[in-house]
Design a protein around this motif. Structure first.
Motif, PDB file in Angstrom:
ATOM      1  N   LEU A  51       0.825  -1.209   0.000  1.00  0.00           N
ATOM      2  CA  LEU A  51       0.000   0.000   0.000  1.00  0.00           C
ATOM      3  C   LEU A  51       0.856   1.255   0.000  1.00  0.00           C
ATOM      4  CD1 LEU A  51      -2.750  -1.092   2.537  1.00  0.00           C
ATOM      5  CD2 LEU A  51      -3.049  -0.738   0.074  1.00  0.00           C
ATOM      6  N   THR A  52       1.930   1.237   0.768  1.00  0.00           N
ATOM      7  CA  THR A  52       2.841   2.378   0.812  1.00  0.00           C
ATOM      8  C   THR A  52       3.420   2.655  -0.574  1.00  0.00           C
ATOM      9  OG1 THR A  52       3.401   1.957   3.124  1.00  0.00           O
ATOM     10  CG2 THR A  52       4.969   3.270   1.860  1.00  0.00           C
ATOM     11  N   HIS A  53       3.823   1.593  -1.247  1.00  0.00           N
ATOM     12  CA  HIS A  53       4.358   1.743  -2.608  1.00  0.00           C
ATOM     13  C   HIS A  53       3.301   2.347  -3.539  1.00  0.00           C
ATOM     14  CE1 HIS A  53       6.694   0.962  -6.194  1.00  0.00           C
ATOM     15  NE2 HIS A  53       5.662   0.313  -6.701  1.00  0.00           N
ATOM     16  N   LYS A  54       2.067   1.879  -3.433  1.00  0.00           N
ATOM     17  CA  LYS A  54       0.991   2.385  -4.294  1.00  0.00           C
ATOM     18  C   LYS A  54       0.708   3.855  -4.028  1.00  0.00           C
ATOM     19  CE  LYS A  54      -1.281  -2.036  -4.993  1.00  0.00           C
ATOM     20  NZ  LYS A  54      -2.485  -2.834  -4.839  1.00  0.00           N
ATOM     21  N   VAL A  55       0.693   4.243  -2.753  1.00  0.00           N
ATOM     22  CA  VAL A  55       0.443   5.645  -2.412  1.00  0.00           C
ATOM     23  C   VAL A  55       1.575   6.530  -2.934  1.00  0.00           C
ATOM     24  CG1 VAL A  55       0.276   7.282  -0.489  1.00  0.00           C
ATOM     25  CG2 VAL A  55      -1.044   5.163  -0.432  1.00  0.00           C
ATOM     26  N   LYS A  56       2.809   6.095  -2.726  1.00  0.00           N
ATOM     27  CA  LYS A  56       3.949   6.872  -3.220  1.00  0.00           C
ATOM     28  C   LYS A  56       3.896   7.004  -4.739  1.00  0.00           C
ATOM     29  CE  LYS A  56       7.996   6.238  -1.533  1.00  0.00           C
ATOM     30  NZ  LYS A  56       9.260   5.641  -1.088  1.00  0.00           N
ATOM     31  N   SER A  57       3.555   5.918  -5.435  1.00  0.00           N
ATOM     32  CA  SER A  57       3.460   5.945  -6.901  1.00  0.00           C
ATOM     33  C   SER A  57       2.341   6.873  -7.355  1.00  0.00           C
ATOM     34  CB  SER A  57       3.215   4.537  -7.448  1.00  0.00           C
ATOM     35  OG  SER A  57       4.315   3.707  -7.194  1.00  0.00           O
ATOM     36  N   TYR A  58       1.218   6.827  -6.650  1.00  0.00           N
ATOM     37  CA  TYR A  58       0.093   7.702  -7.008  1.00  0.00           C
ATOM     38  C   TYR A  58       0.496   9.167  -6.878  1.00  0.00           C
ATOM     39  CZ  TYR A  58      -4.386  10.015  -7.039  1.00  0.00           C
ATOM     40  OH  TYR A  58      -5.420  10.852  -7.346  1.00  0.00           O
ATOM     41  N   PHE A  59       1.106   9.518  -5.768  1.00  0.00           N
ATOM     42  CA  PHE A  59       1.528  10.901  -5.579  1.00  0.00           C
ATOM     43  C   PHE A  59       2.524  11.331  -6.658  1.00  0.00           C
ATOM     44  CE2 PHE A  59      -0.708  10.964  -1.701  1.00  0.00           C
ATOM     45  CZ  PHE A  59      -0.748  12.268  -1.228  1.00  0.00           C
ATOM     46  N   ARG A  60       3.456  10.436  -6.989  1.00  0.00           N
ATOM     47  CA  ARG A  60       4.465  10.760  -7.998  1.00  0.00           C
ATOM     48  C   ARG A  60       3.831  10.884  -9.394  1.00  0.00           C
ATOM     49  NH1 ARG A  60       7.253   6.328  -7.825  1.00  0.00           N
ATOM     50  NH2 ARG A  60       6.187   5.491  -9.647  1.00  0.00           N
ATOM     51  N   ASP A  61       3.007   9.898  -9.775  1.00  0.00           N
ATOM     52  CA  ASP A  61       2.475   9.839 -11.138  1.00  0.00           C
ATOM     53  C   ASP A  61       1.302  10.783 -11.377  1.00  0.00           C
ATOM     54  OD1 ASP A  61       4.367   7.859 -11.475  1.00  0.00           O
ATOM     55  OD2 ASP A  61       2.917   6.209 -11.305  1.00  0.00           O
ATOM     56  N   GLU A  62       0.427  10.911 -10.406  1.00  0.00           N
ATOM     57  CA  GLU A  62      -0.800  11.697 -10.600  1.00  0.00           C
ATOM     58  C   GLU A  62      -0.700  13.124 -10.072  1.00  0.00           C
ATOM     59  OE1 GLU A  62      -3.270  10.527 -12.422  1.00  0.00           O
ATOM     60  OE2 GLU A  62      -2.260   8.591 -12.623  1.00  0.00           O
TER      61      GLU A  62
END
Length: 82
Positions: A14-25
């Protein structure tokens, strides 16, 4: 209701997904600590809404299946004097 908790592996995913979302979106970088803090917030404040919705959906599905079973059982009934 019991507090929503995740296994260490789930929390890491989940942490990875949140970090990716913030970076990508959102074009922002956040650290793992901030991402975990956000996950804890969502689990505590928003998670129960999703949990309750899942229970409602399960209850509706169960009721539909019970209605189907009731119909099938009625079809199996023999007429009196058979």
């Amino acid at each position: 209701m019991k507090h929503i908790e995740f296994t260490p592996q789930q929390k890491d995913d989940l942490t990875h997904k949140v970090k990716s979302y913030f970076r990508d979106e959102l074009d922002q970088e956040i650290g793992a600590f901030d991402a975990e803090f956000l996950i804890d917030f969502f689990a505590r404040e928003i998670g129960p809404n999703f949990y309750n919705r899942g229970l409602e959906d399960a209850l509706i599905t169960l009721q539909e299946k019970m209605d189907e079973a009731s119909y099938v059982i009625q079809e199996l009934e023999k007429p009196e004097g058979y």
